[in-house]
Every structure is written in C-alpha cells, then in structure tokens.
Write a protein that holds these residues in place. Sequence first.
Motif, PDB file in Angstrom:
ATOM      1  N   THR A  95      -3.700   0.910  -0.810  1.00 30.94           N
ATOM      2  CA  THR A  95      -4.506  -0.129  -0.172  1.00 30.94           C
ATOM      3  C   THR A  95      -3.675  -1.368   0.192  1.00 30.94           C
ATOM      4  OG1 THR A  95      -5.113  -1.060  -2.330  1.00 30.94           O
ATOM      5  CG2 THR A  95      -6.570   0.619  -1.398  1.00 30.94           C
ATOM      6  N   LEU A  96      -2.445  -1.431  -0.311  1.00 35.03           N
ATOM      7  CA  LEU A  96      -1.582  -2.567  -0.017  1.00 35.03           C
ATOM      8  C   LEU A  96      -1.090  -2.507   1.425  1.00 35.03           C
ATOM      9  CD1 LEU A  96       0.624  -2.521  -3.250  1.00 35.03           C
ATOM     10  CD2 LEU A  96      -1.357  -3.986  -2.796  1.00 35.03           C
ATOM     11  N   ARG A  97      -0.653  -3.640   1.922  1.00 39.15           N
ATOM     12  CA  ARG A  97      -0.032  -3.650   3.259  1.00 39.15           C
ATOM     13  C   ARG A  97       1.223  -2.781   3.246  1.00 39.15           C
ATOM     14  NH1 ARG A  97       1.696  -9.002   4.740  1.00 39.15           N
ATOM     15  NH2 ARG A  97       1.634  -9.521   2.508  1.00 39.15           N
ATOM     16  N   LYS A  98       1.549  -2.228   4.394  1.00 42.28           N
ATOM     17  CA  LYS A  98       2.612  -1.225   4.455  1.00 42.28           C
ATOM     18  C   LYS A  98       3.924  -1.673   3.814  1.00 42.28           C
ATOM     19  CE  LYS A  98       2.851   1.540   7.948  1.00 42.28           C
ATOM     20  NZ  LYS A  98       3.081   2.168   9.288  1.00 42.28           N
ATOM     21  N   PRO A  99       4.437  -2.881   4.074  1.00 45.72           N
ATOM     22  CA  PRO A  99       5.697  -3.271   3.422  1.00 45.72           C
ATOM     23  C   PRO A  99       5.579  -3.310   1.889  1.00 45.72           C
ATOM     24  CG  PRO A  99       5.223  -4.709   5.279  1.00 45.72           C
ATOM     25  CD  PRO A  99       3.994  -3.904   5.037  1.00 45.72           C
ATOM     26  N   LEU A 100       4.466  -3.853   1.390  1.00 46.27           N
ATOM     27  CA  LEU A 100       4.263  -3.910  -0.061  1.00 46.27           C
ATOM     28  C   LEU A 100       4.087  -2.516  -0.651  1.00 46.27           C
ATOM     29  CD1 LEU A 100       1.893  -7.013  -0.442  1.00 46.27           C
ATOM     30  CD2 LEU A 100       4.318  -6.836  -1.049  1.00 46.27           C
TER      31      LEU A 100
END
Length: 393
Positions: A195-200
């Motif tokens: 569910t995190l943003r792609k970089p994270l």
Amino acid sequence: MRNWLWLGSVSLLCLQWMLLHFSGVHLPPEWQAVATGLAIFGAAFILSWSAELAQLEVSQALALAMLALIAVLPEYAVDMYFAWMAGKNPEYTAYATANMTGANRLLIGVGWAAVVFTYWFKTGRRYFNLEPSHKIEILYLSLATLYSFTIPVKGRLDLLDAVILITIFVFYIRAASRAAHVEPELEGPSELIATLRKPLRRLATLLLFLFSGYTIFLSAEPFAEGLLATGRHFGIEEFILVQWLAPLASESPEFIVAILFALKANPGASIGTLISSKVNQWTLLIGMLPVVYAISAGEIVPMQMDHRQTEEVLLTAAQSLFAVAVLANLSFTLMEALLIFVLFSTQLLTPDPRFRYIYSFVYILFTVGILVFRRDTRESFFRLFVSHSKSES
C-alpha cells in the motif's frame, strides 16, 4: 494491526540470535541449534514476503521463480556451508548430500501433499487443476530429474554436473521471464507494504531482503555446527539430523505460506511456488555444490559419494520422476497426494539401505505405470518437450 504483529514477531526471531551473537554468549549445542533455527525460520518468512512483493514488478511466472529462489536461500546457505567445509574435510560431504536430498524429498513428500490435503479439507474437492503456465516449471523439473539419474551412476558430483544443472536453471528463468504479467493477490505484511508509494515500497522490500539475508548469513554456520554437535552429544546420527531437521527449519515457512494459499482456495499459486522451489533446489542448489567444493579445496576435484549418499540421491531422483509424472496432466488428486505422502513417510521407518533401492524401484514402477496406463498423462508429458521446442524455434 495484525500485519504489524506478524512482521514484528517474525523480526524478533531474527533479532534474538543477532543479540546473542554480538553479545558473545556461548550456548550449549542444542540451544544454539534452536536459537539459530528460529532465526532462519523468521528470515525465511521475511524473504517470502519480499519475494511476493516482486510480483508487482515482473511477470507472475518469473515472480514465482524468484519467490522460490529467495525462499530456499536458507537451505542454500546451510548446504553451501557443508560443501565449503567438505572441500577441507571430506567428512562434511555426507552432510551436504544429506541436507540436499532431505530438502528435496521433504518438499514433495510433505509440501506438495499438504497442499492437496488442505484444499480437500477446505473445499471438499478431491482434486484441482493447474494453470497451463505451470508447464514451464514441470518441463524444467523433468529435464533436471532425467539428468539427475547420472549422478548416482557416477557416484560423484563434478563440474560437468554443475554446468548442465545451472544451465537448465538459467533457461528456466529465461522461459519464466517471458510469461505474461498478472497482478498478485497479496495478504499479510506483504499487503501492508504494497500500500506504500512505489519508492517506499521498493525500499521496504530491499530492506526486508537485506535484513533476512544478513540473519541467514549469521545463522547458517552455527546452525549447521549446532546440529552436528547436538547429534554427537545425544548419540543421534548426524546424517539424520542434517537430512530432516535442517530442511524443516529452513522450509517450514514456505510450507505454511503454501497451506495458507490452499486454505483460501487458491491451490494453483500454492503448488506453483512449491514446484518452482523444487526446480531451484534440483538445479541451482545441486549445481553449486561441486563449484563451492572445488573452490574450497583449491583444485578442480569432484565430490566423491559413498554408497549411502548415492542411494539417497537415487531415491530423491526417483521420487522427483514420479512427482513429474503425477503433475504432467496439470491435475493433482487426493489419491495421488496420499500415495506421495505414504511413500515418503514410510521411508523414515526403514533405515536398512536395501529399502532405498526398493523405494527407488517402486517410484520408477509407478511412474512407468502412470505413463503406460494413463493416456492423458503420457500425451501431456511428451507434449511438454514438443510444445517447448516449437515455441523456442
């Protein structure tokens, strides 16, 4: 909250050994084996979650191959340690063979069978069908299995075996990478991270992989030596401990994940991961043993096997051949799973070396019977090779 608890509790299994290791505490052999075994157990869970997240980036078949490869890293670490030590002390050759054959037979005899049993318990259905995409795994497992029969005939593992088996693995990964991309269904900590943003998400995946890999690096040697010392202390044959207890610690998380998939009525993903693990262990794992052995020995020499080791490899190859025949028609039934489990479990009750040849013969006899009397399986088995050669051309 449950996902955080899962991630936290499994991480603690890894951290407890790190704290013991860096604090310089010296444990009795049996407790050292337990502490490092729990660390490897936790690391294997974390590895499987990070590999599941990779399915968001690449094709499903390649992701399953990566998942299987990463999930068996604990098994690789222990076996590579034994192979390295064997280059300096030939006594360790038996332990490398024991760990490799035990892991492969346990994967099929318990892991594959458990998926069918769990699916039947959950749904009441006595069989399930696999997706056609799983032909990739079955084909390359067939190739590796057919070649593996040359190893007990020679009575050794050498660099030629390494070249052929690693080549099969490379072509397997190449074929898997060409499959279509399918979005995975993630649950547990992997769903939380997704569910995190792609970089994270990518950073978290990398950190999980590095954390679990470092745990395995710290645990492999003391776990292996702890098992051997425990066997000597309690008068248990070290070969048996290395063959069955070590793979249980490193592969049980994978079994648990596969069973959870089956409980969610998704046996295809479950058995697909376990088949990929078998391909990895029956190609890259075996192929790396003589390479590590030669590097450790400082010269190009083969790993010589005694009668016990050649019997174990023959039995493992025969079991693998039977498993390929069972799955060739992309169907897995409850009776087939029961037969696989019974043949595996009864081996443990018969230490007489003659029974290893008997069981090998029984596996091969059942394989011939399936191919002769079941037309759909026979045609599917030979179609694996024909359809693949056409697609390559």
